[in-house]
Design an enzyme around this catalytic site. Structure first.
Site, PDB file in Angstrom:
ATOM      1  N   GLY A  46       0.838  -1.198   0.000  1.00 62.51           N
ATOM      2  CA  GLY A  46       0.000   0.000   0.000  1.00 62.51           C
ATOM      3  C   GLY A  46       0.870   1.244   0.000  1.00 62.51           C
ATOM      4  CD  GLN A  51       3.455   5.756   2.475  1.00 62.71           C
ATOM      5  OE1 GLN A  51       2.467   5.236   1.993  1.00 62.71           O
ATOM      6  NE2 GLN A  51       4.378   5.058   3.108  1.00 62.71           N
ATOM      7  CB  CYS A  94       4.950   2.119   7.329  1.00 62.74           C
ATOM      8  SG  CYS A  94       4.572   3.620   6.438  1.00 62.74           S
ATOM      9  CG  LEU A  95       6.599   0.798   1.343  1.00 59.65           C
ATOM     10  CD1 LEU A  95       6.053   1.088  -0.050  1.00 59.65           C
ATOM     11  CD2 LEU A  95       7.710  -0.235   1.280  1.00 59.65           C
ATOM     12  CG  HIS A 136      -0.848   1.436   7.435  1.00 53.64           C
ATOM     13  ND1 HIS A 136       0.083   0.968   8.329  1.00 53.64           N
ATOM     14  CD2 HIS A 136      -0.161   2.195   6.539  1.00 53.64           C
ATOM     15  CE1 HIS A 136       1.290   1.444   7.975  1.00 53.64           C
ATOM     16  NE2 HIS A 136       1.150   2.176   6.893  1.00 53.64           N
ATOM     17  CD  GLU A 137      -1.143   2.555   2.779  1.00 54.78           C
ATOM     18  OE1 GLU A 137      -0.663   3.679   2.577  1.00 54.78           O
ATOM     19  OE2 GLU A 137      -0.454   1.576   3.107  1.00 54.78           O
ATOM     20  CG  HIS A 140       0.454   7.031   5.283  1.00 55.17           C
ATOM     21  ND1 HIS A 140       1.623   7.402   5.900  1.00 55.17           N
ATOM     22  CD2 HIS A 140       0.539   5.691   5.103  1.00 55.17           C
ATOM     23  CE1 HIS A 140       2.391   6.332   6.076  1.00 55.17           C
ATOM     24  NE2 HIS A 140       1.752   5.271   5.606  1.00 55.17           N
TER      25      HIS A 140
HETATM   26 NI    NI Z   1       2.461   3.293   5.656  1.00 45.68          NI
END
Ligand code: NI
Length: 172
Positions: A46, A51, A94-95, A136-137, A140
């Site tokens: 995701g 990000q 998370c990236l 989660h996304e 962000h």
């Molecule tokens: Ni994330």
């Protein structure tokens, strides 16, 4: 399509609240294509636009397993409706918080209202990993990271380690 650099904590841009998208047009679809390519390359499941430093309410996701056909999903201006009272704990990563995983509890089910890749309005009932990943996304888009749910001690330890790694990377 192009790969875009993924920004990592504690970059202050990750704390920005993303703005609603006014129109799903070719420029936005190009952004979503770049996001998907960047996510696959990372690799991750995701990615929110912030990000890659773009403060728009856009998310891409693909939860298909390694041996399955890709199943890209696009969410524009997503809203969460009816989160369940039942909670579910999941080990998240998370990236933007590389190499760190920890358990977070979130509502086990939710409904998501959003615009798809073509700008059509959609409603999706999500549970399991899909529900967790969407929440989660969505965080962000509000400038929230999964480490915000951990104890302050844990969060500070993770951020300190990331800062140190970024200093070393910049110096080399
Ligand atoms: Ni994330």
């Amino acid at each position: 399509m192009a790969l875009r650099p993924i920004i990592t904590a504690p970059d202050p841009r990750l704390r920005e609240v993303s703005k609603p998208v006014e129109k799903v047009d070719d420029a936005l679809r190009a952004l979503m294509d770049d996001m998907l390519e960047t996510m696959y390359d990372a690799p991750g499941i995701g990615l929110a636009a912030i990000q890659i430093g773009v403060p728009k309410r856009v998310i891409v996701m693909d939860l298909a397993g390694k041996d399955e056909e890709p199943e890209p999903r696009y969410f524009v201006n997503p809203e969460i409706l009816d989160p369940s009272e039942e909670m579910q704990a999941y080990e998240e990563g998370c990236l933007s918080v590389p190499d760190y995983f920890d358990e977070v509890e979130r509502p086990a089910r939710c409904r998501v209202k959003y615009l798809d890749y073509n700008g059509e309005s959609q409603v999706l009932d999500a549970e399991g990993m899909l529900a967790i990943c969407i929440q989660h996304e969505m965080d962000h888009l509000e400038g929230v990271l999964f480490i915000d749910y951990l104890s302050r001690l844990k969060r500070e330890r993770v951020l300190k380690k990331l800062k140190k790694e970024q200093r070393l990377a910049a110096a080399s």
